[in-house]
Write a protein that holds these residues in place. Structure first.
Motif, PDB file in Angstrom:
ATOM      1  N   ASN A  41     -35.830  -9.998  60.463  1.00 29.30           N
ATOM      2  CA  ASN A  41     -36.502 -10.082  61.883  1.00 29.30           C
ATOM      3  C   ASN A  41     -37.984 -10.369  61.404  1.00 29.30           C
ATOM      4  O   ASN A  41     -38.994 -11.422  61.914  1.00 29.30           O
ATOM      5  CB  ASN A  41     -36.429  -9.378  62.878  1.00 29.30           C
ATOM      6  N   PRO A  76     -39.946 -12.002  66.818  1.00 25.74           N
ATOM      7  CA  PRO A  76     -39.423 -11.198  65.490  1.00 25.74           C
ATOM      8  C   PRO A  76     -40.075 -10.080  65.083  1.00 25.74           C
ATOM      9  O   PRO A  76     -39.346  -9.256  64.783  1.00 25.74           O
ATOM     10  CB  PRO A  76     -39.358 -12.385  64.466  1.00 25.74           C
ATOM     11  N   GLN A  83     -25.304  -7.221  68.130  1.00 27.42           N
ATOM     12  CA  GLN A  83     -25.192  -7.368  66.733  1.00 27.42           C
ATOM     13  C   GLN A  83     -24.886  -5.955  66.125  1.00 27.42           C
ATOM     14  O   GLN A  83     -24.139  -5.755  65.109  1.00 27.42           O
ATOM     15  CB  GLN A  83     -26.645  -7.805  66.361  1.00 27.42           C
ATOM     16  N   TYR A 141     -36.867 -14.466  60.164  1.00 27.82           N
ATOM     17  CA  TYR A 141     -36.957 -15.009  61.608  1.00 27.82           C
ATOM     18  C   TYR A 141     -38.386 -15.466  61.958  1.00 27.82           C
ATOM     19  O   TYR A 141     -38.460 -16.472  62.816  1.00 27.82           O
ATOM     20  CB  TYR A 141     -36.323 -13.859  62.407  1.00 27.82           C
ATOM     21  N   SER A 168     -32.686 -20.747  65.462  1.00 29.15           N
ATOM     22  CA  SER A 168     -32.902 -20.684  66.733  1.00 29.15           C
ATOM     23  C   SER A 168     -34.319 -20.252  67.139  1.00 29.15           C
ATOM     24  O   SER A 168     -34.940 -20.596  68.031  1.00 29.15           O
ATOM     25  CB  SER A 168     -32.103 -19.246  67.268  1.00 29.15           C
ATOM     26  N   GLY A 169     -35.288 -19.672  66.238  1.00 34.66           N
ATOM     27  CA  GLY A 169     -36.427 -19.310  66.123  1.00 34.66           C
ATOM     28  C   GLY A 169     -37.202 -20.808  66.486  1.00 34.66           C
ATOM     29  O   GLY A 169     -38.309 -20.411  67.019  1.00 34.66           O
ATOM     30  N   VAL A 212     -28.004 -10.838  69.880  1.00 39.85           N
ATOM     31  CA  VAL A 212     -28.815  -9.530  69.550  1.00 39.85           C
ATOM     32  C   VAL A 212     -28.250  -8.411  70.241  1.00 39.85           C
ATOM     33  O   VAL A 212     -28.571  -7.212  69.558  1.00 39.85           O
ATOM     34  CB  VAL A 212     -30.255 -10.151  70.047  1.00 39.85           C
ATOM     35  N   THR A 250     -28.340 -14.072  59.942  1.00 40.88           N
ATOM     36  CA  THR A 250     -29.683 -14.508  59.853  1.00 40.88           C
ATOM     37  C   THR A 250     -30.058 -15.825  59.596  1.00 40.88           C
ATOM     38  O   THR A 250     -31.000 -16.190  60.457  1.00 40.88           O
ATOM     39  CB  THR A 250     -30.108 -14.052  58.370  1.00 40.88           C
ATOM     40  N   ASN A 285     -27.854 -16.389  72.385  1.00 38.42           N
ATOM     41  CA  ASN A 285     -28.670 -15.393  71.178  1.00 38.42           C
ATOM     42  C   ASN A 285     -28.899 -14.283  71.953  1.00 38.42           C
ATOM     43  O   ASN A 285     -28.814 -12.973  71.213  1.00 38.42           O
ATOM     44  CB  ASN A 285     -29.875 -16.264  71.010  1.00 38.42           C
ATOM     45  N   GLN A 344     -30.536 -16.810  63.521  1.00 40.19           N
ATOM     46  CA  GLN A 344     -31.807 -16.374  64.060  1.00 40.19           C
ATOM     47  C   GLN A 344     -33.003 -17.253  63.416  1.00 40.19           C
ATOM     48  O   GLN A 344     -33.931 -17.680  64.069  1.00 40.19           O
ATOM     49  CB  GLN A 344     -32.053 -14.928  63.393  1.00 40.19           C
TER      50      GLN A 344
END
Length: 409
Positions: free
Chosen positions: A249, A132, A225, A253, A313-314, A222, A307, A218, A310
């Motif tokens: 991010n 991020p 996006q 994120y 997923s992080g 990204v 968002t 993902n 993200q």
């Protein structure tokens, strides 16, 4: 320092997607060509070169390998800003991929030598904050350079590439090689035997396939996006969008990445399956939000959906990176990460952005550029759902494989 190096890794990896609308206009590219630049051109040699580099990292100085790799990928990023045509830009992306192959496997091996198994997901999450933070810096650097009005995407490439060469010098001067945490028996064990044992571990494959399927989607999100937001909300200032996504991010994120490691380590003490169960549950929240977002005509609802995807997923980076090390025999930890990333990046990084680019170009003829891209993004629901199912199965298998690994020392 390793986290900072990883941030530069993702600056140089993702900058092509952030600058995609400008590159498309300047070089007159279609969506399929952009997809190849964001995906397969970078990923093929990145994944292939990771195997021999990991072999070296399990035997020789990992600091030296990372230093050389950082210099190489940063230099090719800067050279990308001088590309005069599509072929030259594609060759530079291949060069970036070759350089980045030597970044993560040695770093994961070093971290595994510095932290006990019960702390590794947290440590790997700290390292994964480079993702991020790197994407944030790429967005903000693009906004800063482009806000001047006269600058273009080439200036951004040069501006983000050259500092990496200076960081490589600092890395070499400040970071010492950790002592390898191996017994004498492990040192003498043939690596091939260790690799075969690793590849026979079901939950290792479960973690690999879980993150691969999710990352396939993902990386595509990204990579496309900015194209989506520029096409959907053409009236919005693009520099403002760059700043917004940079801040998202670097804050939300990053919190998702950090929390994933911390929660997995704490939950995993009482339930080892948590290292896979956490990503599955998180994606059950983020994926529906994203699918709703791409069909929303509200700017803020769209930003919120992207968002939430993200952030959730992080959560899988820390647990997955930790299991790549904890499930591996000690004498092939860098190789474990390289094999992990071979599958992950060849399929996900190479396939995700390319898949959406080719589909978008196909749909554009009948639906137009915006609706064609949305139709392509809708297909990402399939790998996301498969990822949730694989992580769910792995959560049931992990306790058995972790106990077996611990019994072997």
């Amino acid at each position: 320092m390793l986290t900072l190096v990883y941030a530069f890794n993702f600056i140089d990896r993702q900058i092509i997607g952030i600058l995609s609308p400008f590159i498309k206009q300047d070089l007159g590219l279609d969506d399929a060509q952009l997809g190849y630049l964001k995906g397969i051109y970078f990923a093929v040699l990145y994944t292939v070169m990771g195997i021999p580099v990991a072999w070296l990292a399990d035997r020789y100085s990992r600091v030296n390998i990372i230093t050389l790799s950082l210099t190489l990928w940063s230099g090719f990023t800067a050279l990308s800003g001088m590309a005069g045509n599509y072929l030259q830009l594609a060759l530079c992306r291949i060069g970036v991929g070759i350089g980045e192959a030597g970044g993560t496997p040695p770093a994961h091996s070093m971290i595994a030598d510095l932290f006990a198994p019960k702390e590794r997901a947290t440590a790997m999450a700290l390292y994964a904050l480079g993702i991020p933070f790197g994407i944030m810096l790429a967005y903000l650097a693009s906004a800063f350079v482009l806000s001047g009005g006269q600058a273009n995407w080439r200036s951004v490439m040069i501006a983000v590439g050259l500092p990496g060469i200076l960081l490589a010098i600092v890395l070499k001067l400040t970071v010492k090689e950790p002592v390898r945490q191996q017994t004498e028996q492990e040192r003498q064990r043939p690596m091939l035997d260790s690799i075969v044992e690793l590849l026979k571990t079901p939950s290792w494959w479960g973690m690999v396939l879980g993150i691969t399927l999710s990352s396939f989607a993902n990386y595509a999100v990204v990579g496309w996006q900015m194209d989506y937001f520029v096409r959907r909300f053409s009236e919005v200032d693009i520099v403002w969008l760059l700043v917004v996504f940079g801040v998202i991010n670097g804050t939300l994120y990053a919190i998702g990445v950090w929390a994933g490691g911390v929660i997995a380590d704490k939950w995993g003490r009482s339930n080892p399956g948590a290292y896979a169960r956490l990503p599955a549950l998180a994606l059950c929240v983020g994926v529906p939000a994203f699918l709703l977002a791409i069909h929303s005509e509200s700017l803020w609802l769209a930003i919120a959906g992207f968002t939430l995807l993200q952030v959730t997923s992080g959560t899988y980076f820390g647990p997955c990176f930790a299991m790549a090390q904890t499930l591996s025999p000690a004498n092939c930890r860098a190789m474990s990460t390289a094999l992990f990333f071979f599958v992950l990046n060849l399929i996900a990084l190479g396939g995700g952005p390319t898949f959406v680019g080719v589909l978008s170009e196909h749909y554009t003829a009948s639906l137009g550029e915006l609706e064609g891209l949305i139709a392509a993004l809708d297909w990402l629901a399939i790998p996301f759902v498969l990822s949730i199912l694989v992580f769910g199965w792995t959560s049931l298998r992990l306790p058995q494989d972790l106990a077996k690994r611990q019994a072997h020392g």
